[in-house]
Design a protein around this motif. Sequence first.
Motif, short mmCIF file in Angstrom:
data_model
loop_
_atom_site.label_atom_id
_atom_site.label_comp_id
_atom_site.label_asym_id
_atom_site.label_seq_id
_atom_site.Cartn_x
_atom_site.Cartn_y
_atom_site.Cartn_z
N ALA A 162 0.73 -1.18 0.02
CA ALA A 162 -0.02 -0.01 0.10
C ALA A 162 0.93 1.16 0.15
CB ALA A 162 -0.77 0.20 1.10
N LEU A 163 1.89 1.19 0.74
CA LEU A 163 2.75 2.45 0.65
C LEU A 163 3.42 2.61 -0.54
CD1 LEU A 163 4.68 2.03 4.15
CD2 LEU A 163 2.63 3.19 3.87
N ALA A 164 3.65 1.57 -1.26
CA ALA A 164 4.23 1.67 -2.53
C ALA A 164 3.11 2.24 -3.60
CB ALA A 164 4.90 0.23 -3.05
N ASP A 165 1.92 1.47 -3.22
CA ASP A 165 0.95 2.03 -4.28
C ASP A 165 0.39 3.41 -4.19
OD1 ASP A 165 0.83 -0.48 -5.71
OD2 ASP A 165 -0.57 -1.41 -4.40
N SER A 166 0.70 4.00 -3.28
CA SER A 166 0.12 5.31 -2.56
C SER A 166 0.97 6.48 -3.14
CB SER A 166 -0.18 5.46 -1.11
OG SER A 166 0.81 5.19 -0.44
N MET A 221 -0.14 -1.39 -11.16
CA MET A 221 -0.07 -1.70 -10.04
C MET A 221 0.31 -3.31 -9.71
SD MET A 221 -2.66 0.47 -7.55
CE MET A 221 -2.66 2.29 -7.25
N VAL A 222 -0.39 -4.06 -10.46
CA VAL A 222 0.24 -5.54 -10.38
C VAL A 222 1.35 -6.08 -11.16
CG1 VAL A 222 -2.39 -6.07 -9.96
CG2 VAL A 222 -1.41 -6.15 -12.16
N LEU A 223 1.89 -5.08 -11.87
CA LEU A 223 3.09 -5.28 -12.62
C LEU A 223 4.45 -5.03 -11.60
CD1 LEU A 223 2.40 -4.24 -16.27
CD2 LEU A 223 3.04 -6.69 -15.52
N PRO A 224 5.13 -5.97 -11.58
CA PRO A 224 6.56 -5.56 -10.92
C PRO A 224 7.49 -4.28 -11.67
CG PRO A 224 6.99 -7.55 -12.08
CD PRO A 224 5.50 -7.10 -12.23
N GLY A 225 7.00 -3.35 -11.65
CA GLY A 225 7.72 -2.13 -12.34
C GLY A 225 7.09 -0.73 -12.06
N ILE A 226 6.78 -0.05 -13.06
CA ILE A 226 6.33 1.42 -12.85
C ILE A 226 4.92 1.10 -11.89
CG2 ILE A 226 4.80 1.27 -14.89
CD1 ILE A 226 5.13 4.07 -15.22
N SER A 227 4.60 2.23 -11.28
CA SER A 227 3.75 2.20 -10.09
C SER A 227 2.30 2.73 -10.79
CB SER A 227 3.88 2.75 -8.74
OG SER A 227 3.88 4.02 -9.13
N GLY A 228 1.00 2.24 -10.23
CA GLY A 228 -0.10 2.90 -10.53
C GLY A 228 -0.13 4.45 -10.25
#
Length: 294
Positions: A12-16, A166-173
Amino acid sequence: MVLNFIRGFCMALADSVPGVSGGTIAFLLGFYDKFIGSLDALIAGNKQEKIDAIIFLLKLGVGWVIGFLSAVSVLANIFDTYIYQISSLFIGFILFAIPIVIKEEKESLIFNWKTILSFIGGVALVAFITYFNPVSGSESGVNLAQLDISLILYVFVAAMCAISAMVLPGISGSTLLLIFGLYVPIISAIKAVMGFDLSYIPILFVFGLGIITGVVTVVRLIKWALDKHRPIMIFLIIGMMIGSFYAIVMGPQTLATPKPPLSIDTFSIIWFVVGGAIIFGLQKMKTMTTKEEA
């Protein structure tokens, strides 16, 4: 339960925040295949697979919700003021994450014309969206409380793209939302609703529909592509990560009151190093969690 709570919280911290995605965190912590497999099973698995997927995703979800709401409550207040420090942190996230992705996926790093084109395409895609973003640099910013058809469609498509990232191991949503010029408006809208300002509920409903549509339509495609064409996908992901540097540098222009792009003078080496330290800390956590599950 505690382990998956921590995993969800970190995702979540990464996604936000714009930078690495929750998928990258899952990748770095060693449970990405289980995560993407659970999402796929939730959509197309048999009864037992669906039950197992729901249990696993609920455990992650509790940590994710708490982590995301905690991050949003802070980010909406500091993003405008500390945009250059936060941007430097994001660059640290991505720069130090790329070698880890390369190391973990070294067997997939097959150089041929397809993978090279995929890499170039990843860089170009992010740079293209950033450069031609119709919202970026707008004098008035984006008012999500005043809806029209074009804004509804724009937010819906952006949400689909964001959840796919967000579900890919790369650039974030969140990086994609930054590219689309919607990161600060969406974060601010979520925080406003948390403060019982209900005027933003309609656009957040549209955003939620875009996320659900993205999960249903894209997750299976991503899993299939990673299973069948992993080298091409890994090069695409790395290309998008590198392209996101340009998006982050230009990010200050997407604020409601646009600021100059990140420069040498406004770059913060301290926050850049902090971003790298967090990535290495996640790698250490992966080692610990692997031992715990063994």
